[in-house]
Design an enzyme around this catalytic site. Structure first.
Site, mmCIF file in Angstrom:
data_model
loop_
_atom_site.group_PDB
_atom_site.id
_atom_site.type_symbol
_atom_site.label_atom_id
_atom_site.label_comp_id
_atom_site.label_asym_id
_atom_site.label_seq_id
_atom_site.Cartn_x
_atom_site.Cartn_y
_atom_site.Cartn_z
ATOM 1 N N LYS A 41 -9.967 -4.882 -4.846
ATOM 2 C CA LYS A 41 -11.080 -3.987 -5.129
ATOM 3 C C LYS A 41 -10.681 -2.527 -5.252
ATOM 4 O O LYS A 41 -11.399 -1.746 -5.831
ATOM 5 C CB LYS A 41 -12.190 -4.154 -4.092
ATOM 6 C CG LYS A 41 -11.870 -3.669 -2.694
ATOM 7 C CD LYS A 41 -13.120 -3.768 -1.851
ATOM 8 C CE LYS A 41 -12.847 -4.314 -0.476
ATOM 9 N NZ LYS A 41 -11.821 -3.567 0.272
ATOM 10 N N LYS A 96 -2.701 -10.100 -7.163
ATOM 11 C CA LYS A 96 -3.986 -10.411 -6.521
ATOM 12 C C LYS A 96 -5.102 -9.519 -7.094
ATOM 13 O O LYS A 96 -4.876 -8.335 -7.338
ATOM 14 C CB LYS A 96 -3.839 -10.135 -5.019
ATOM 15 C CG LYS A 96 -5.034 -10.520 -4.185
ATOM 16 C CD LYS A 96 -4.820 -10.172 -2.717
ATOM 17 C CE LYS A 96 -5.168 -8.736 -2.426
ATOM 18 N NZ LYS A 96 -6.300 -8.476 -1.565
ATOM 19 N N LYS A 133 0.841 -1.211 0.000
ATOM 20 C CA LYS A 133 0.000 0.000 0.000
ATOM 21 C C LYS A 133 0.873 1.256 0.000
ATOM 22 O O LYS A 133 0.509 2.263 -0.602
ATOM 23 C CB LYS A 133 -0.921 0.050 1.225
ATOM 24 C CG LYS A 133 -1.906 -1.087 1.286
ATOM 25 C CD LYS A 133 -3.211 -0.742 0.611
ATOM 26 C CE LYS A 133 -4.088 -1.968 0.556
ATOM 27 N NZ LYS A 133 -5.035 -2.023 -0.509
HETATM 28 P P1 ATP Z 1 -8.122 -3.320 -1.008
HETATM 29 O O1 ATP Z 1 -7.803 -3.292 -2.470
HETATM 30 O O2 ATP Z 1 -9.000 -2.172 -0.562
HETATM 31 O O3 ATP Z 1 -6.928 -3.488 -0.136
HETATM 32 P P2 ATP Z 1 -8.962 -6.044 -1.268
HETATM 33 O O4 ATP Z 1 -9.654 -6.210 -2.568
HETATM 34 O O5 ATP Z 1 -7.571 -6.544 -1.186
HETATM 35 O O6 ATP Z 1 -9.053 -4.557 -0.757
HETATM 36 P P3 ATP Z 1 -9.937 -6.660 1.278
HETATM 37 O O7 ATP Z 1 -10.987 -5.748 1.734
HETATM 38 O O8 ATP Z 1 -8.561 -6.379 1.745
HETATM 39 O O9 ATP Z 1 -9.893 -6.772 -0.271
HETATM 40 O O10 ATP Z 1 -10.273 -8.152 1.653
HETATM 41 C C1 ATP Z 1 -11.501 -8.652 2.071
HETATM 42 C C2 ATP Z 1 -11.354 -10.115 2.360
HETATM 43 O O11 ATP Z 1 -11.284 -10.821 1.134
HETATM 44 C C3 ATP Z 1 -10.077 -10.481 3.119
HETATM 45 O O12 ATP Z 1 -10.337 -11.575 3.955
HETATM 46 C C4 ATP Z 1 -9.121 -10.864 2.033
HETATM 47 O O13 ATP Z 1 -8.148 -11.759 2.472
HETATM 48 C C5 ATP Z 1 -10.061 -11.508 1.017
HETATM 49 N N1 ATP Z 1 -9.575 -11.281 -0.355
HETATM 50 C C6 ATP Z 1 -9.383 -10.081 -0.946
HETATM 51 N N2 ATP Z 1 -8.931 -10.226 -2.198
HETATM 52 C C7 ATP Z 1 -8.841 -11.568 -2.400
HETATM 53 C C8 ATP Z 1 -8.435 -12.366 -3.502
HETATM 54 N N3 ATP Z 1 -8.034 -11.807 -4.632
HETATM 55 N N4 ATP Z 1 -8.487 -13.693 -3.374
HETATM 56 C C9 ATP Z 1 -8.916 -14.275 -2.234
HETATM 57 N N5 ATP Z 1 -9.295 -13.579 -1.140
HETATM 58 C C10 ATP Z 1 -9.268 -12.243 -1.212
#
Ligand code: ATP
Ligand code: LTN
Length: 337
Positions: free
Chosen positions: A202, A199, A117
């Protein structure tokens, strides 16, 4: 189940920083609802965590309620699960401060999410972004959970939570239960469809590499048709994440959506090319997400219902959280009111 036996506790949260993706669904939320019967479950919108990156205030408010509607649409029953907003339970920020004082600079410096980040937000590497895991430890430890269901990327934070809890318990005697991360076997790390070594996230740029829970079927199908694979022909659908990350990711998604094993998927697409495989994965995702999207669209219109749920949830969560916070304040030597 015998109601006198205390149920095990599960807890998890998601930052309302963007539209929930297929990754958040398969990695986390899907595993939440399956366990509502056996566990006492707490799921929240991590809105305080969302402040570590810049948000438009009106959009953050809207996304927080949309996320609650999506939790409900994913099948979380508000009678069986405590659903709430992190900022409505002040004990999170309060215990967060205390745990900041028991979390080491070196530990925080090693967190990969912080490094990622910080690289993405070079103009806003704020204190909150750095100390985020101490607040996350507080989110978890307040409810004394047995399990924290998250995707692979959050494992490191849950492990740090365990270390901090253990350190506190060693200093002051048994205070916190030591929680375990609960990571699914399939779908724990869904990758970007156009860049299958990153990964799916969002808060990344909106694009064709990311599939959201609320995407329309035609958009989902288009994204899967364009998904990056490789140039192999002939027998090309087999599981090799090192050499074929795009295909491995699509197989993970297909397996998570259909329940089929990798050998079954290999047999199903034996002799068929990516032109058949990719739309099939797209269709499976469309069918998995369709009922969730339709239900979320319905629920989001009912603001009074959402308000009732988050108010009731905050009340129930506050009761449990306040009990742990009181115990902690007493142990560290703060004078009781
Ligand atoms: P951001 O981009 O705002 O950091 P993010 O898309 O990485 O967000 P989070 O809000 O951090 O998502 O994650 C929500 C939940 O979903 C967490 O438990 C995280 O481990 C899981 N998660 C997020 N992205 C993935 C992915 N690509 N595959 C599997 N699990 C995920
Ligand atoms: N850090 C998590 C969100 C999060 C969380 C939590 C997850 C905040 N507090 C407590 C589980 C338990 C993330 O970035 N996905």
């Amino acid at each position: 189940m015998d109601e006198t036996v205390k149920k095990k506790v599960m807890l998890s949260g998601i930052k309302p920083t963007g539209d929930l993706t297929l990754g958040s669904y398969l990695g986390a939320i899907r595993n939440w609802k399956e366990r509502a019967e056996q566990y006492d479950c707490y799921y929240f919108m991590a809105d305080l965590h969302a402040l570590t990156t810049r948000n438009d205030p009106a959009l953050l408010r809207r996304r927080t309620l949309e996320q609650l509607a999506q939790y409900l649409a994913c099948g979380l029953d508000p009678e069986k699960n405590t659903l709430f907003l992190q900022s409505h339970v002040p004990a999170h920020a309060e215990l967060g401060w205390v745990l900041n004082c028991y979390t080491m600079f070196g530990e925080l410096s090693r967190m990969t999410q912080f490094k990622d980040k910080a690289a993405k937000n070079a103009d806003n590497i704020n204190g909150g972004l750095f100390t985020y895991p101490a607040l996350m430890a507080a989110d978890i430890l307040l409810y004394q959970p047995d399990y924290v269901p998250v995707g692979e990327d959050q494992k490191q934070h849950v492990e740090l939570t365990r270390d901090v809890a253990q350190r506190f318990n060693n200093l002051y005697g048994e205070t916190f239960k030591i929680p375990e991360p609960f990571i699914p076997k399939v779908g724990a790390r869904i990758m970007d469809l156009l860049d299958p070594v990153s990964k799916m996230s969002k808060s990344d740029e909106v694009g064709n590499g990311r599939v959201c829970i609320m995407d329309k079927p035609e958009d989902i199908l288009r994204k899967f048709k364009r998904a990056v694979t490789d140039s192999e022909t002939g027998r090309c659908v087999y599981y090799d994440p090192e050499k074929k990350p795009g295909v491995a990711n699509l197989m993970q998604i297909y397996s998570a959506c259909t329940g089929k094993s990798f050998p079954e998927i290999e047999a199903e697409f034996d002799g068929k090319g990516y032109g058949v495989f990719k739309p099939a994965v797209g269709e499976a995702v469309v069918e998995t997400l369709r009922p969730i999207r339709e239900e979320a669209e319905r629920i989001i219109r009912d603001k009074a219902y959402l308000e009732k749920i988050y108010r009731d949830g905050a009340e129930r969560a506050s009761y449990v959280a306040a009990r742990t916070l009181r115990k902690v304040y007493k142990k560290v030597g703060l004078v009781q009111k």
